[in-house]
Motif scaffolding. Structure first.
Motif, PDB file in Angstrom:
ATOM      1  N   LEU A 208       0.834  -1.202   0.000  1.00 28.53           N
ATOM      2  CA  LEU A 208       0.000   0.000   0.000  1.00 28.53           C
ATOM      3  C   LEU A 208       0.867   1.249   0.000  1.00 28.53           C
ATOM      4  O   LEU A 208       0.523   2.254  -0.648  1.00 28.53           O
ATOM      5  N   ARG A 212       0.785   4.229  -2.814  1.00 29.76           N
ATOM      6  CA  ARG A 212       0.657   5.652  -2.481  1.00 29.76           C
ATOM      7  C   ARG A 212       1.749   6.476  -3.167  1.00 29.76           C
ATOM      8  O   ARG A 212       1.512   7.591  -3.621  1.00 29.76           O
ATOM      9  N   GLU A 255      -5.731   3.182  -2.331  1.00 30.03           N
ATOM     10  CA  GLU A 255      -6.577   2.256  -1.582  1.00 30.03           C
ATOM     11  C   GLU A 255      -7.351   1.338  -2.537  1.00 30.03           C
ATOM     12  O   GLU A 255      -7.501   0.138  -2.274  1.00 30.03           O
ATOM     13  N   GLU A 256      -7.842   1.891  -3.636  1.00 32.59           N
ATOM     14  CA  GLU A 256      -8.517   1.064  -4.648  1.00 32.59           C
ATOM     15  C   GLU A 256      -7.536   0.089  -5.294  1.00 32.59           C
ATOM     16  O   GLU A 256      -7.898  -1.062  -5.603  1.00 32.59           O
ATOM     17  N   TYR A 258      -4.988  -1.214  -3.816  1.00 36.22           N
ATOM     18  CA  TYR A 258      -4.735  -2.265  -2.829  1.00 36.22           C
ATOM     19  C   TYR A 258      -5.855  -3.300  -2.838  1.00 36.22           C
ATOM     20  O   TYR A 258      -5.605  -4.494  -2.689  1.00 36.22           O
ATOM     21  N   GLU A 259      -7.073  -2.849  -3.033  1.00 32.40           N
ATOM     22  CA  GLU A 259      -8.200  -3.782  -3.119  1.00 32.40           C
ATOM     23  C   GLU A 259      -8.033  -4.703  -4.332  1.00 32.40           C
ATOM     24  O   GLU A 259      -8.280  -5.906  -4.263  1.00 32.40           O
TER      25      GLU A 259
END
Length: 263
Positions: A208, A212, A255-256, A258-259
């Motif tokens: 993550l 970023r 974050e998306e 990472y999903e």
């Protein structure tokens, strides 16, 4: 074949690129995961991978595996393979060598500010001359003061920006360079006046954190990444590419990404 056509094999139709750097054998003995990653190329291409950077030997060894992805061949290598700091580089192959392999581009490093900068610039300039002659894409990997971040200046946006522009002035079509992670990184893009691929970045403790960093680079204006060990040393290389695809081609968040990586 024109440079425009070759560039279209490196960048997707949106003008952005997820490029996987697999050329570590020219610079280090720390190459764990590279050969295993190549076996996953079909899935990675499905997940959004656009191009790879390989050595001359890899282009021959893995010819069949590389047919469905843009291919950039490394034209220089370290003069001290057992020194991971890469004390110096030397020109290795010509544009004609790369053409015979079916390459879409060649890449070489330059070290603005380092003791060996003149020699590295000369290698890049000679490649640029050949690349223009044969309509081959040239990527300059511009690394101020050396291969690694060696001092405070080597990771400052204004210094990186000056090095990036030097690569353009030497004749590069694409710039690959480090980003500091600071807000001033947009200067790198403005100064380069060429598409800029963000160098893979430091090995992240958590994926993550890497996503970023990539999101920051894209917000600064990068056209993608050229990443190595953050993919090849991850237990889920295809998942990392899926996450990068969310950010680079999908304009999504870290974050998306990472999903997508987890799924």
């Amino acid at each position: 074949m024109s440079k425009t056509r070759r560039m279209s094999h490196i960048f997707a139709s949106d003008g952005k690129s997820i490029t996987l750097a697999l050329d570590g054998f020219y610079f280090s003995t720390k190459t764990a995961g590279i050969d295993d990653t190549i076996a996953q190329l079909p899935k990675m291409i499905e997940n959004g991978l656009d191009a790879v950077i390989v050595t001359y030997g890899m282009a021959k060894t893995y010819e069949n595996a590389l047919t469905q992805v843009g291919m950039i061949v490394r034209a220089d290598m370290s003069t001290g393979i057992f020194d991971s700091n890469v004390p110096d580089t030397a020109g290795l192959i010509t544009v004609e060598d790369a053409l015979k392999l079916g390459a879409d581009g060649v890449i070489a490093m330059t070290f603005p500010g380092a003791a060996n900068e003149a020699a590295s610039h000369q290698v890049a300039r000679e490649l640029a001359r050949e690349a223009d002659k044969w309509d081959m894409t040239l990527i300059c990997e511009t690394l101020p003061y050396g291969y690694t971040v060696t001092n405070k200046a080597s990771n400052q946006p204004d210094v990186i920006a000056a090095g990036a522009r030097l690569g353009t002035e030497l004749g590069a079509d694409i710039i690959k360079t480090r980003f500091s992670g600071e807000s001033g990184d947009a200067r790198i893009i403005r100064n380069a006046q060429r598409p800029v691929l963000a160098l893979g970045g430091p090995k992240a403790n958590h994926i993550l954190d890497y996503f970023r960093f990539v999101e920051h680079c894209m917000d600064a204006g990068a056209k993608g990444v050229a990443v190595g060990r953050n993919v090849t040393e991850n237990e889920n290389p295809a998942g990392v590419v899926a996450g990068l695809n969310v950010i680079i081609h999908g304009n999504g968040s870290a974050e998306e990404a990472y999903e997508a990586f987890q799924s």
